[in-house]
Scaffold this motif. Structure first.
Motif, PDB file in Angstrom:
ATOM      1  N   ARG A   1       0.913  -1.275   0.035  1.00 22.17           N
ATOM      2  CA  ARG A   1       0.068  -0.177   0.009  1.00 22.17           C
ATOM      3  C   ARG A   1       0.884   1.147   0.132  1.00 22.17           C
ATOM      4  O   ARG A   1       2.004   1.068   0.499  1.00 22.17           O
ATOM      5  N   ARG A   2       0.386   2.336  -0.697  1.00 24.97           N
ATOM      6  CA  ARG A   2       0.980   3.644  -0.441  1.00 24.97           C
ATOM      7  C   ARG A   2       0.251   4.471   0.055  1.00 24.97           C
ATOM      8  O   ARG A   2      -0.971   4.536  -0.120  1.00 24.97           O
ATOM      9  N   LEU A   3       0.766   5.501   1.038  1.00 23.65           N
ATOM     10  CA  LEU A   3       0.134   6.480   1.596  1.00 23.65           C
ATOM     11  C   LEU A   3       0.545   7.849   1.699  1.00 23.65           C
ATOM     12  O   LEU A   3       1.864   8.287   1.333  1.00 23.65           O
ATOM     13  N   ALA A   4      -0.320   8.841   1.887  1.00 21.84           N
ATOM     14  CA  ALA A   4       0.152  10.082   1.869  1.00 21.84           C
ATOM     15  C   ALA A   4      -0.143  10.914   3.117  1.00 21.84           C
ATOM     16  O   ALA A   4      -1.056  10.494   3.941  1.00 21.84           O
TER      17      ALA A   4
ATOM     18  N   GLY B   1       2.227  11.045  -2.109  1.00 26.44           N
ATOM     19  CA  GLY B   1       2.272   9.572  -1.460  1.00 26.44           C
ATOM     20  C   GLY B   1       3.372   8.896  -1.495  1.00 26.44           C
ATOM     21  O   GLY B   1       3.675   7.684  -2.195  1.00 26.44           O
TER      22      GLY B   1
END
Lengths: 590, 138
Positions: free
Chosen positions: A284-287, A294
């Motif tokens: 998963r990638r988050l910001a 992100g």
């Protein structure tokens, strides 16, 4: 700044008396913008000379900036405090939802003083602070504490939850504070300051409006920044492989600290590279709030339970270049899975990953040399590449069952002063080294940087961009480092993420600041940056910062530099030149 | 056309869409945003993106005691501000929680499906979709 901007509101909280008040400080923000600039002023006002970093008088200051909530990538919170790790300036930056939540709760800064007699968590919203008894979550892991508060409190999507783990409670001097599970005030021990105040967590919730001067220009400037953030090639690396992209290039360059810097190339670098993580683990990638980039990369690690077949747990663990260096190559760990298991442990306890890795690397080499035995390590046999003793050692560092682990809980300098291997104690200004053995720019940068961070002045970048092309004298190098560090005071006062430094150039910063009511020229900005830099230096020296004999671990000279070679004399010349300039600057102030 | 969530799992939680919605209405910050992005019980599990689905038979309109929510031909509703009592029934009637609230004036904030936020979604989570079904325009 704009007259009605709530940015000027400073929330003062007293944990001893359980009171709070809001004061308007427009003169502070008008002159020093926000973030680092305002925080150092508040710290100088609130932190009495000679105070114990783990005593009630040490304040915690959080500050955000005028662009927060208005423009993308201005989403960092600056924390300042007296560091229990170095005894002087503590400054740490963190993203997540923290900055936007503080700004939209109607504050520009928060000052927390005093000390509670029972564990507390604070709930902060617009014009209101609630003190909650946190006894029932004292002792919980960092993530579990977050989960409890997340379920209890309102405001999902508009809040930040800052919390400590057991390391902070046990006053490990490099304990961190996490927000939103994966972002940290990692360095210099804010977690221990929280712990000393019996402050387990803070939830801050805000969704207000921010005033703007000239809405039409605001929208046009917004699009400019946004479009560059999502399309510029310089931002691409952060969202594709993330900072882990650096592993292979630094290994090839000969600048990847490996096995306590006995080497600067790691033959197993491939196994912990950004490419390997992306191919096998990226889940998963988050910001951070209000950042379209992100860059936060999360690995999904599936592990079987050994006592029961067909029974697994899947953990989501964040990775970045610095933790990979510290808990990977520095410990000879070349398998992504082993790194992730150790990282997960470090996160749960709430320790700074970089310092933890450097401390454990020193311990491994020191045990190899026979200076410590299993008597000190309580039966652990450290060996490069084996994660299990390191995972166990994290628990001992937190619990501190003997003298040895009490020393490790205070950093590598403290440990080396008692057990030896001083040449392999890789800290600068008592702060453990970042992951760049790129040359003299990096090392002078660590020594002279006021946070002793690679991010202070990006010496590693000068090494790779300038010193690969030409030879530079120490005096020139110091000037380059100082210029960069002074400009970065502006970025961190506007709380702009350093990854966006290519977007937030002086000419544009001036225009963006104008819609927040600041009339400044690029020259003004450089001048303010210089003033903030001096103010931080003053705080450090008053708190006792000195560059003393034996400040340099000789390892940095014996492991060959990938760019121009340098020696202790080169570094000494640089330091003397820097001190001359800084002392001159001090006199200017009268 | 209506605003739709095309792929929730691609959301990184940056909330640029929420800031865009507020800006579209002349506000900076988040107080005016008509859509919401929040984590599903912690960031490790991803996000939920809450936007008005432009119901063909909108419950919010049905429960409004003041006929303040006019049905749109394309689905969804238009808020007639001067009729609204601020009772909050509409908010309770929307099961997905797509009606946000303006605390300052005590009135609902409801998506008008303008699509301005779509431009500010960096990962294609949001999009504009043609309405299907009996209310679809030819």
């Amino acid at each position: 700044m704009l007259a009605h901007d709530p940015l000027a509101h400073v929330l003062y909280i007293d944990l001893s008396r359980r009171t709070f008040e809001v004061k308007a400080r427009p003169e502070l923000f008008g002159r020093f913008l926000g973030g680092t600039g305002v925080a150092i002023k508040l710290l100088a006002e609130e932190c009495p000379e000679g105070c114990d970093p783990l005593g009630p008088d040490n304040p915690i200051v959080f500050a955000v900036g005028p662009l927060t909530g208005l423009f993308p990538l201005a989403s960092k919170t600056v924390a300042m405090f007296k560091s229990p790790h170095t005894g002087n300036l503590g400054e740490s930056h963190c993203g997540g939802r923290s900055a936007v939540a503080i700004r939209l709760a109607g504050y520009g800064a928060i000052v927390i003083k005093g000390m509670s007699d029972i564990p507390l968590y604070l709930s902060i919203s617009r014009r209101r602070v609630t003190f909650h008894d946190a006894s029932s979550i004292w002792g919980l892991r960092m993530d579990s504490a977050g989960r409890v508060i997340r379920e209890r409190e309102k405001g999902a999507g508009f809040r930040t939850i800052m919390r400590i783990g057991r390391a902070g409670e046990r006053l490990v001097t490099y304990a961190s504070v996490a927000t939103e599970t994966y972002r940290h005030f990692g360095r210099l021990g804010l977690g221990a300051v929280f712990g000393s105040k019996k402050l387990k967590a803070i939830v801050i919730c805000g969704q207000d409006e921010v005033p703007v001067y000239d809405f039409k220009s605001y929208r046009a400037f917004y699009d400019e920044v946004y479009d560059e953030a999502v399309s510029s090639p310089t931002m691409k690396k952060y969202h594709d492989l993330g900072t882990a992209e650096n592993v292979i290039p630094l290994h090839k360059f000969g600048g990847l600290p490996t096995r306590n810097l006995l080497s600067a190339q790691f033959e197993e670098a491939e196994g912990i590279s950004g490419e390997t993580f992306a191919a096998q683990y990226l889940g998963r990638r988050l910001a951070c709030s209000h950042c379209p980039v992100g860059c936060v990369h999360i690995a999904a690690l599936r592990e079987p339970y050994e006592d029961e077949p067909y029974f697994y747990k899947t953990s989501m663990i964040s990775y970045d270049y610095e933790p990979i260096y510290a808990l990977g190559s520095m410990l000879g760990i070349g398998k992504a899975e082993d790194f992730l298991r150790l990282m997960d442990r470090v996160e749960a306890w709430g320790m700074d990953a970089m310092t933890t890795g450097v401390v454990l690397a020193w311990a491994t080499e020191t045990q190899e040399k026979g200076l410590i035995s299993e008597k000190e390590t309580l039966g652990l046999h450290f060996s490069w590449g084996n994660p299990l003793p390191y995972m166990e050692a994290c628990r001992y560092i937190v619990e501190q069952p003997n003298e040895f682990y009490r020393a490790l809980a205070r950093g590598v300098k403290e440990a080396a002063s008692r057990y030896g291997n001083v040449e392999g104690a890789l800290a600068f200004g008592k702060n453990e080294m970042p992951g760049y053995h790129t040359g003299p720019g990096a090392y002078l940068g660590y020594i002279l940087g006021l946070r002793h961070s690679h991010l202070d002045n990006a010496g590693y970048s000068i090494d790779q961009k300038v010193l690969t092309e030409r030879h530079v004298e120490p005096e020139q190098l110091v000037e380059m480092l100082m210029k960069e560090e002074q400009w970065r005071q502006i970025l961190s006062s506007l709380v702009v993420c350093f990854f966006a430094r290519g977007i937030y150039v002086p000419e544009r910063v001036v225009r963006l600041a104008h819609v927040c009511g600041f009339n400044l020229t690029p020259e003004d900005l450089y001048h303010i940056g210089g003033e903030i830099y001096k103010a931080k230096y003053r705080f450090k020296t008053k708190a006792g910062f000195k560059i003393e004999e034996g400040y340099l671990p000789s390892r940095i000279f014996s492991t060959p530099s990938p760019v121009q070679s340098f020696d202790a004399n080169f570094v000494r010349r640089g330091i003397e030149y820097w001190l001359k300039i800084m002392e001159g600057k001090g006199e200017e102030d009268g | 056309m209506r605003l739709a969530v095309l792929e929730t799992e691609r959301c990184v939680g940056c909330q640029s869409c929420m800031f865009a919605c507020a800006r579209r209405q002349g506000g900076a910050g988040l107080s005016k945003s008509c859509l919401a992005v929040r984590s599903i019980g912690g960031m490790e599990r991803g996000f939920t993106v809450i936007v008005c689905r432009a119901c063909e038979d909108p419950p919010c309109s049905k429960v409004c005691p003041a006929q303040a929510l006019e049905r749109r031909a394309e689905g969804g509703v238009k808020l007639l501000m001067e009729r609204c009592l601020g009772c909050g029934y509409c908010r309770d009637a929307c099961l997905i929680g797509a009606i946000q609230w303006d605390e300052k004036i005590n009135k609902p904030m409801i998506c008008v499906h303008c699509g301005y936020c779509v431009r500010y979604c960096p990962h294609g989570v949001l999009g504009l979709k043609k309405r299907e079904g009996k209310n679809a325009r030819p």
